[in-house]
Write a protein that holds these residues in place. Sequence first.
Motif: not given
Length: 629
Positions: A446-447, A456-461
């Motif tokens: 993710l990092a 993708f400012v809200d990209l989550t894992m």
Amino acid sequence: MTTTGTQQPGRVLVIDDNEAVQSDFRKVLSAAQGSSSFSASKAALFGDASSTADPAPQFEVDAASQGEEGVKKVQAAIGAGHPYQVAFVDMRMPPGWDGLTTIRHLWEADPSVQVVICTAFSDVSLQDIAKNFRHTHQLLILKKPFDPAEVQQLAAALSAKHAAHVAAELQVSQLEALVERRTEEIQQAMLHDRLTGLPNRTLFSTRLEACIARRKRHPELRFAVLFLDFDRFKLVNDSLGHEVGDALLVQIADRLRSSLRTCDLVGKPNSAARFGGDEFVVLLEDLAQERDAARVARRLLDALTLPFEVDGHTLYLGCSIGVATSDREYERPADIIRDADTAMYRAKAEGRGRYVMFDRAMHAEVLDRLSLEVGLREAVREDAVDLHYQPIVQVGAGITGFEALARWNRPDHGMVPAARLIGVAEETGLIHTLSWNLLRRACAQLADWRQKFPQFVDLTMNVNLSRRLLIDPELASRVRAACAGTGVLPSHLVLEVTEGAVLDNESDAVRVLRELRQMGVQLYLDDFGTGYSSLSCLHQLPLTGLKVDRAFLSELTVKPAQRALLEAIVQIARAFGLRVVAEGVEAQEQLELVSALGIELIQGYLLGAPCDTQSAVAFLEGDAGARAP
Ligand code: C2E
Ligand code: CA
Ligand code: CA
């Protein structure tokens, strides 16, 4: 015990070649009755003032003129059960044995006889005696000429000593018997279950081992092991307390005993054992045919499904039984017990209240499972379990994150289904190491993506959390370390937990989930709609959102009721401020349905199947392109 002078007169043997001496002894010892000199001397000797009025003890006196004759008398007395207490032995008795030789033989015949050496000469000394005998404490020297009182004292004191010696020996042998009895009791306790009195695992295994050995010699002998499990025992124990639980176990044991007694289709006594908890096993010995085991299992099920009355409660337990029989030629007790256990699990899985016979297919599965375990251990050690990533898409906006899914390409076997992989890891305890590795890897990924795709400012894992990890005290610190070590903000990490996992250990789970939530980690309830779907769960847990299970969606298009349910779920989720992800969206039709219900987050093959890093990057690139103005 014989006490000299009371019930039976003491026995004295005089061995002296001089008949005049013999008759002197007789006179002194048997005519001693009322002798004041004796009483006085006894009083002096034993310090017993009250005894002055006692009659002096009377002795039964026998005599022999030669050592050999004396020894024969001693042997005869022993044989008659009425041994001599004291022997007076002359030092010189030509032509036969002398005193010392005679004494040696006397003691061979009767080791407890007390001996007095009588001598007119100063030719025997304590040193001589010490040289000749190891135990001199049973030997006294009397110098001629005798003083009658001295003879009486010796006879009385030594016969008392003899009696004490015999009494002590008796006590020792009683003690030995007691020790033996206690040892037996302890062994009994070690081999039996304290609560129910049934044999324990150790004793059961010993019997089973004997059975296996017997079958080797007599291949026509058949036997079976039944493994029993009670469906609701834990529930009873937890809700009504251990005392009720214990009383219930005792009743189960009694019922097993009596049911087995009536299963008289076999000659040998059948035996039940308790392995601990609510695990009971039964050994059926000498079956006429293996399928008789099934009949016994059936009868046990019938007996055990009847309600139990415990402490005013009527309890219905329900039982599952696994059966393994001797037809598989077992070598070790543990193997047949394990197979019966495996079959029991199958019985449980097939719907409880039934028995299942262990068979070839199950055996193959067991082997398979074992080799899978070995392989997984190695894979975890070598970090060979990979992650695939499935995009989670917001309708109309594009990728919001990925769910990390474990993938293991097992050498020579191909892909192992993730659910199986996780199941085995959970059962073997490998789940901890595996999960911490995967968590760290997912965070690092993710990092990396956040750095490469800053748009993708809200990209989550999303990472799945095994039920086992919910009770792992290291959970919070591991999560914190994974984020810190990779530079991922906890709020960009989504942990998915299933409802069942939370319900398994509710209080611990709620506490640890709160801790994670406070850290900033997002929490989703996974597979919602498959389990209990208790609404109380939703507001007790510090959740961010829930994932509606794919099973729900697959029926959506065909069952109107499902649609109404889903609608309600979405509304409740909204009310609780929870986000909703629809899982397993495979068809355009489904997508339209869930969108119409107001579900914005979608995951499924339609939008993207789980894929490797490279393909995930391609996804991100494509999506980024679409976003570009
Ligand atoms: P899950 O958490 O419900 O994961 C979603 C499963 O649905 C995945 O199966 C995914 O490949 C599959 N799936 C996604 N979209 C679709 C679709 O449109 N149609 C169909 N038919 N299936 C779809 P997968 O990867 O086989 O994982 C199975 C389960 O194994 C997961 O269910 C999860 O419970 C567990 N699992 C997977 N990876 C991990 C992991 O790293 N840790 C833990 N604890 N569990 C994991
Ligand atoms: Ca999941
Ligand atoms: Ca799921």
